[in-house]
Design a protein around this motif. Sequence first.
Motif, PDB file in Angstrom:
ATOM      1  N   TRP A  29      -0.534  -9.476 -12.146  1.00 18.04           N
ATOM      2  CA  TRP A  29      -0.996  -8.654 -11.024  1.00 18.04           C
ATOM      3  C   TRP A  29      -1.979  -9.409 -10.146  1.00 18.04           C
ATOM      4  CZ3 TRP A  29      -6.107  -7.327 -10.378  1.00 18.04           C
ATOM      5  CH2 TRP A  29      -6.949  -7.398 -11.500  1.00 18.04           C
ATOM      6  N   THR A  33      -2.525  -8.830  -5.956  1.00 12.89           N
ATOM      7  CA  THR A  33      -3.640  -8.011  -5.461  1.00 12.89           C
ATOM      8  C   THR A  33      -4.961  -8.439  -6.084  1.00 12.89           C
ATOM      9  OG1 THR A  33      -3.334  -6.357  -7.192  1.00 12.89           O
ATOM     10  CG2 THR A  33      -2.144  -6.005  -5.130  1.00 12.89           C
ATOM     11  N   TYR A  39      -2.963  -2.974  -7.311  1.00 16.06           N
ATOM     12  CA  TYR A  39      -1.661  -3.304  -7.901  1.00 16.06           C
ATOM     13  C   TYR A  39      -0.846  -2.033  -8.142  1.00 16.06           C
ATOM     14  CZ  TYR A  39       1.871  -5.614 -10.723  1.00 16.06           C
ATOM     15  OH  TYR A  39       3.061  -6.096 -11.202  1.00 16.06           O
ATOM     16  N   TYR A  42       0.608  -1.216  -4.920  1.00 18.06           N
ATOM     17  CA  TYR A  42       1.688  -2.176  -4.680  1.00 18.06           C
ATOM     18  C   TYR A  42       2.957  -1.758  -5.418  1.00 18.06           C
ATOM     19  CZ  TYR A  42       4.413  -6.456  -5.208  1.00 18.06           C
ATOM     20  OH  TYR A  42       5.436  -7.362  -5.243  1.00 18.06           O
TER      21      TYR A  42
END
Length: 112
Positions: A29, A33, A39, A42
């Motif tokens: 991750w 980010t 994340y 995302y």
Amino acid sequence: MATTVKCTICNNKYEICNTCKSQKIFKPWRTVTDTIEHYKIYLAIHSYTVSKNKELAKEELQKCNLTGLESFNPEIKSVIKEIMETSVKVKISSRKRKEYTEVENEENRISE
């Protein structure tokens, strides 16, 4: 040695170590980010991009911390707003319907 990169969600700069950067088996991750909360955002947006399921994406985004939304990347902010404007349909679980039917049937047997 660390490398400075930008968060996909908020565009903030952060440092990433070479181990995460060079990982080939999975994408950590930290390569996408700056925080785990970003994340999660995302992942919800990525899932929406693949599935086009706004209702599921909205459910996932409602679990996320969207603090700072106005300072997110314009593309990210636009997609989040598009998803969040969607009304989520409330589903009645089949279990509830089954329980109601069983009670209704039992009442009918008693009244006969």
